[in-house]
Design a protein around this motif. Structure first.
Motif, PDB file in Angstrom:
ATOM      1  N   LYS A 167     -49.139  16.013 -34.237  1.00 54.72           N
ATOM      2  CA  LYS A 167     -47.898  16.098 -33.439  1.00 54.72           C
ATOM      3  C   LYS A 167     -47.220  14.722 -33.418  1.00 54.72           C
ATOM      4  O   LYS A 167     -47.060  14.108 -32.370  1.00 54.72           O
ATOM      5  N   CYS A 168     -46.818  14.263 -34.586  1.00 52.72           N
ATOM      6  CA  CYS A 168     -46.285  12.911 -34.728  1.00 52.72           C
ATOM      7  C   CYS A 168     -44.933  12.760 -34.032  1.00 52.72           C
ATOM      8  O   CYS A 168     -44.025  13.553 -34.245  1.00 52.72           O
ATOM      9  N   LYS A 169     -44.798  11.686 -33.243  1.00 55.34           N
ATOM     10  CA  LYS A 169     -43.578  11.513 -32.454  1.00 55.34           C
ATOM     11  C   LYS A 169     -42.386  11.077 -33.305  1.00 55.34           C
ATOM     12  O   LYS A 169     -41.245  11.164 -32.870  1.00 55.34           O
ATOM     13  N   HIS A 170     -42.650  10.617 -34.552  1.00 58.72           N
ATOM     14  CA  HIS A 170     -41.546  10.184 -35.418  1.00 58.72           C
ATOM     15  C   HIS A 170     -41.287  11.161 -36.568  1.00 58.72           C
ATOM     16  O   HIS A 170     -40.582  10.836 -37.514  1.00 58.72           O
ATOM     17  N   ARG A 270     -49.696   9.860 -33.499  1.00 61.62           N
ATOM     18  CA  ARG A 270     -49.937  11.143 -34.173  1.00 61.62           C
ATOM     19  C   ARG A 270     -50.242  12.289 -33.205  1.00 61.62           C
ATOM     20  O   ARG A 270     -50.294  13.443 -33.606  1.00 61.62           O
ATOM     21  N   GLY A 271     -50.455  11.958 -31.950  1.00 63.67           N
ATOM     22  CA  GLY A 271     -50.598  13.000 -30.932  1.00 63.67           C
ATOM     23  C   GLY A 271     -51.919  13.732 -30.908  1.00 63.67           C
ATOM     24  O   GLY A 271     -52.060  14.728 -30.202  1.00 63.67           O
ATOM     25  N   VAL A 330     -34.468  10.630 -37.271  1.00 65.00           N
ATOM     26  CA  VAL A 330     -34.064  12.016 -37.540  1.00 65.00           C
ATOM     27  C   VAL A 330     -35.221  12.935 -37.154  1.00 65.00           C
ATOM     28  O   VAL A 330     -36.365  12.495 -37.012  1.00 65.00           O
ATOM     29  N   GLY A 331     -34.935  14.230 -37.021  1.00 68.80           N
ATOM     30  CA  GLY A 331     -35.969  15.167 -36.615  1.00 68.80           C
ATOM     31  C   GLY A 331     -36.495  14.804 -35.243  1.00 68.80           C
ATOM     32  O   GLY A 331     -35.741  14.439 -34.337  1.00 68.80           O
ATOM     33  N   ALA A 332     -37.816  14.845 -35.087  1.00 71.18           N
ATOM     34  CA  ALA A 332     -38.426  14.439 -33.824  1.00 71.18           C
ATOM     35  C   ALA A 332     -38.186  12.955 -33.569  1.00 71.18           C
ATOM     36  O   ALA A 332     -38.152  12.499 -32.429  1.00 71.18           O
ATOM     37  N   GLY A 333     -37.988  12.200 -34.643  1.00 69.98           N
ATOM     38  CA  GLY A 333     -37.753  10.774 -34.524  1.00 69.98           C
ATOM     39  C   GLY A 333     -36.460  10.428 -33.812  1.00 69.98           C
ATOM     40  O   GLY A 333     -36.301   9.310 -33.305  1.00 69.98           O
TER      41      GLY A 333
END
Length: 508
Positions: A167-170, A270-271, A330-333
């Protein structure tokens, strides 16, 4: 009184000595700067001579006619294979084509100070042969251009699936669960055929986590059978000894494992707890299986201080290269935009990375196109210093002449990306659909997309990037410009040379 007079004369004498030393130092520094200037002018002159020579041999009408002639069908691939010694063909016509091609390559090698024997050895790799054929077809079709236009991309990054076990925050892909519109296995085979027919030299499986799809090995093996260089960008947590061996068997030549810092930092980014140990184990398993392996680190404000430690780690565990990824919000980032480096912080990181590269213990690259500009500045006066033209490779001395033609941001030019559903994008960090492989045809999109055409023309760049002396070597990150301004031709807000432009373009 006499004592005071002596002290006064002594102070005066010391002052005069100090002034003399300062003057001498100034003269010395002046001479050093003058010498640096002369060396820079000499380097520019030699590079200009190399470029002019290559243009004379490769960009004249006769050469282009010959290249167009031998580019038809598989004639070019056969000529290259014969020259490299990987194919024995008694056909007189094929031998003649190989002779013509070899003559041009030998001339280019001499001008670039490249050992022909080393070049031939390099060309024995069939994926390299595909890359060379691609460049030659590009010259035949478009002539010599800055940057060089290609018949097809060198590299396609395939975001193979949306599925991921972290579950990567970026995460630029907003990965997690498998998407409803993901291609079937048969459709994926058609994608590989399209890329092969187009002349793509390399394919990188990314995601999501590509190893989460059961058909990965079958599709990777198919790509390798087409003589494409097959690599995998992975979080490494699923690479057991058995998986590493299986990747080796199906033709994977390079694995890049993402590690964003020491244990606590990496697991937080990385969650998932334990992600660090499993990633390290994945790297070791790949190396044990005989696969070239790299460590990739997305550099952000919260982890940039660990860059030296991570390069050390890469060296210690036997990785072949370290790649610093340019964080793009971008995205989750996009939710972690504050993690983006300031221009000063990015400059500091790039200069440190180049110093580590010069030590020669491990290959050190960065996806930020400004890395080439920094390297050119730092390489001045250092004999044998390499200059990375992109995160694909680096050049030395006269071969630096090639950076104007293949250097800098490769989005829509040297490479593009394919999504889980077959959609084509200029870059994985630029969520801008330009077509679909199965619906529109890969090569058709590559040749006719207006977006890709604009990305290949550095004269279209705006602001500081458009007027920059490094626009061919660098060109700025087009994905960063798009993320911040919604305009992929805008100046790169991550470059220190474009810092004064940041208030002139409206952000999203």
């Amino acid at each position: 009184m006499e004592k005071e007079g002596k002290e006064k004369r002594e102070r005066k004498r010391k002052k005069e000595k100090k002034e003399e030393r300062a003057l001498e130092k100034g003269k010395g520094e002046g001479k050093e700067k003058e010498q640096e200037h002369l060396e820079e002018e000499k380097r520019k002159s030699e590079i200009a001579d190399v470029i002019a020579s290559l243009r004379r041999i490769l960009d004249n009408p006769l050469t282009r006619y010959v290249l167009k002639y031998i580019s038809k069908g598989d004639t070019l691939e056969k000529a290259i294979a014969i020259y490299a010694g990987t194919e024995r063909n008694t056909c007189v016509r094929c031998q003649f084509h190989s002779f013509l091609l070899g003559t041009a390559l030998k001339y280019g090698a001499r001008k670039l100070d490249i050992d022909e024997r080393e070049m031939i050895e390099y060309f024995k790799d069939r994926s390299v042969q595909r890359g060379l054929a691609n460049v030659i077809r590009g010259i035949a079709e478009y002539g010599i251009t800055k940057p060089q236009r290609l018949h097809a991309p060198f590299l396609v990054v395939w975001n193979y699936t949306k599925a991921c076990n972290l579950k990567c925050k970026h995460c630029y892909a907003n990965a997690g669960r498998i998407a409803e519109d993901e291609l079937t296995t048969e459709e994926r085979k058609r994608v590989v055929e399209e890329l092969s027919d187009a002349g793509v030299a390399a394919i990188s499986f990314s995601g999501g986590e590509p190893l989460m799809r059961k058909d990965f090995f079958e599709i990777a093996k198919l790509a390798a059978s087409k003589y494409m260089f097959v690599s995998v960008a992975t979080n490494g947590t699923l690479i057991t000894k058995e998986v590493a061996e299986k990747m080796k068997e199906c033709g994977v030549k390079y694995v890049e494992v993402s590690i964003d810092g020491p244990k606590e930092v990496h697991d937080a980014v990385r969650g998932v707890e334990g992600a660090f140990e499993r990633a390290i184990e994945g790297v070791k398993n790949c190396k044990e299986a005989g696969i070239m392996t790299g460590i990739a680190m997305t550099v952000m404000r919260s982890n940039m201080k660990y860059v030296p430690e991570m390069v050390d780690l890469a060296e210690e565990i036997g990785a072949d290269r370290f790649v610093a990824f340019n964080f793009i919000p971008v995205g989750a980032g996009a939710e972690a935009a504050k993690e983006d480096l300031s221009v000063e912080e990015r400059e500091e990181v790039l200069r440190y990375l180049y110093e580590r590269m010069l030590r020669g213990k491990i290959e050190v690259f960065c996806t930020a196109p400004e890395y080439a500009r920094v390297a050119l500045e730092e390489a001045l006066g250092r004999e044998g210093a390499k200059v990375p033209a992109s995160h694909f490779g680096a050049f030395t001395y006269k071969a630096v002449a090639l950076t104007d033609f293949i250097g800098g941001c490769g989005a829509g030019r040297l490479y593009c990306s394919i999504e889980h559903n077959g959609d084509i994008q200029p870059c994985v960090f630029m969520p801008l659909k330009v077509g679909n492989v199965l619906k529109d045809g890969f090569l058709n999109v590559w040749h006719h997309s207006n977006v890709l055409e604009l990305l290949r023309d550095r004269e279209k760049l705006k602001g500081a990037c458009g007027s920059c002396e490094y626009k061919y070597v660098c060109g700025g990150c087009r994905s960063r410009a798009y993320a911040y301004y919604g305009d992929f031709l805008a100046p790169d807000p991550g470059c220190i040379l474009a810092a004064n432009e940041q208030g002139k373009h409206e952000k999203r």
